[in-house]
Design an enzyme around this catalytic site. Structure first.
Site, PDB file in Angstrom:
ATOM      1  CE  LYS A 129     -14.644  60.710   4.338  1.00 15.13           C
ATOM      2  NZ  LYS A 129     -13.459  61.326   3.816  1.00 15.13           N
ATOM      3  CB  SER A 180     -11.071  63.611   3.816  1.00 14.92           C
ATOM      4  OG  SER A 180     -11.227  63.020   5.073  1.00 14.92           O
TER       5      SER A 180
END
Length: 183
Positions: A106, A62
């Site tokens: 993130k 990710s």
């Protein structure tokens, strides 16, 4: 029998006289002092790791290309999220809203009150959606939007789930350096 008792008594007397010359109080005092020092050091490390700075192992697709697919060890400072001074572009370590046993990395793309426009499903089309990040929340996304579960799926993330801001890669050696803005 009495010869055996005599030898046992002689052995015990000899052992008692040898052990009586050992400074037991000094040894006990030194042992307690060292144990207290180790305990203080462990408490110090715990406080620093929990409230100031620590390390985290981050892996997965990710955050490509910022974070390596097979994993990087990153330094995480824990003061910025507590003070509420995160900025757009910061990489954060947070507890996954979908699985509380899992931590994820993130990038912050929106702070409370910001309007964020994002691709709903970048693999299957160009449809966009705009949301306003509520108070006390941030909008996070992985750098690799094609392989990331992030705010697009689970919505804005409360500040309380953010554990820290990743600011530096510390392992592997060829990747050591500060984590900057998105490529």
């Amino acid at each position: 029998m009495s010869a055996a008792r005599g030898r046992i008594a002689a052995f015990l007397t000899d052992a008692a006289s040898r052990f009586s010359h050992i400074p037991w109080r000094s040894i006990g005092s030194d042992a307690l002092d060292r144990a207290a020092l180790v305990l203080k050091a462990a408490c110090f490390v715990h406080v620093v790791n929990t409230y100031i700075v620590g390390i985290a192992f981050v892996r997965g697709p990710s955050m490509l290309p910022t974070i390596n697919l097979v994993g990087d060890v990153v330094a995480v400072e824990r003061i910025t999220p507590r003070r509420g001074t995160l900025e757009v572009g910061d990489v954060v370590i947070l507890i996954s809203p979908e699985n509380p046993r899992k931590t994820v990395a993130k990038r912050v793309l929106g702070l409370q009150g910001d309007a964020v426009t994002f691709l709903v499903d970048p693999i299957h089309g160009n449809a966009t959606r705009t949301v306003v990040v509520p108070m006390g929340h941030v909008w996070v996304q992985g750098d690799n939007i094609y392989s990331s579960r992030d705010s697009r799926q689970f919505g804005p993330v409360p500040y309380g789930l953010i554990q820290g801001r990743a600011f530096c890669k510390v392992w592997p050696p060829e990747a050591v350096g500060f984590i900057g803005e998105k490529y």
